[in-house]
Design an enzyme around this catalytic site. Sequence first.
Site, PDB file in Angstrom:
ATOM      1  N   HIS A   1      13.213  -4.752  -4.720  1.00 37.73           N
ATOM      2  CA  HIS A   1      12.210  -4.528  -4.882  1.00 37.73           C
ATOM      3  C   HIS A   1      11.358  -3.432  -5.084  1.00 37.73           C
ATOM      4  O   HIS A   1      12.103  -2.526  -6.361  1.00 37.73           O
ATOM      5  CB  HIS A   1      11.846  -5.006  -2.678  1.00 37.73           C
ATOM      6  CG  HIS A   1      12.177  -4.081  -2.398  1.00 37.73           C
ATOM      7  ND1 HIS A   1      11.443  -2.468  -2.665  1.00 37.73           N
ATOM      8  CD2 HIS A   1      13.087  -3.487  -1.668  1.00 37.73           C
ATOM      9  CE1 HIS A   1      12.539  -1.167  -1.348  1.00 37.73           C
ATOM     10  NE2 HIS A   1      13.367  -2.301  -0.615  1.00 37.73           N
TER      11      HIS A   1
ATOM     12  N   CYS B   1      18.553  -1.471   0.760  1.00 37.03           N
ATOM     13  CA  CYS B   1      17.925  -2.489  -0.138  1.00 37.03           C
ATOM     14  C   CYS B   1      18.176  -1.543  -2.143  1.00 37.03           C
ATOM     15  O   CYS B   1      18.363  -1.109  -1.793  1.00 37.03           O
ATOM     16  CB  CYS B   1      16.264  -2.698  -0.370  1.00 37.03           C
ATOM     17  SG  CYS B   1      16.030  -3.973   1.567  1.00 37.03           S
TER      18      CYS B   1
END
Length: 248
Positions: A152, A160
């Site tokens: 992201h 992440c």
Amino acid sequence: MQKLTFILILTFLFSFKNDSFKDDQLKYQRVREAYLEKESIMHELLKNNNIDKNNLRIYLRVFKQEKKIELWAKNKTDKTYKFIKEYKICRTSGKLGPKRKQGDKQIPEGFYHINRFNPFSKFYLSIGINYPNKSDKILGAKNNLGGDIFIHGSCVTVGCMPITNDRIKELYIFCVEAKNSGQETIPVTIFPMELTDNNFSNLKQKYSNDIDKIGLWTDLKKAYDIFDKTKELPSIGFLNSGRQSVNE
């Protein structure tokens, strides 16, 4: 009146069915902005590698220690992939080794694929990884595996792979184009590091008592070597033990 209503419903359904994945994504402002800023760069990268956007197939390799994501691509009918670009991961969490439970702050390791696109993510744009995979479900904490692992934008993470808003715009539209051209599964392999012979030897020595890590890394090493030699994706199967079968 009923006949007119029926015709209108059919027209609506037909129009909806004909919307491409890209058309659907372009309904979102952030995706439109990404195309406006990055489409020409994408086209140039593909042109330089003789890859047709309408036949695009891509593969992502993630290296945790080196903090990078490699984008590889080919035409649908090509056998081998070409290296296209590297995207730096701007922040990481956890340590080397797989993710085994919710809250461990680990970035997963193993064989995955992209399973969702989020054009309105709180981290600008995001593409989801199908963690937990079959191996994770066997070897991880039962009913406490966690989830929602993404590549992201922004530069914050708890498991992440953030690459900044600017970089995610480009990678996101590459993924949109691949899916739009018919690539149902976009593979993503997450490695602890570049598994050269020397690096792998050092890992085995340092973590010699950790059967879980060594088993996974042995499977990943096989995949790393096959792709490094052939630039073709190996065939991956998930075993009942949680290990993976890796073959050319």
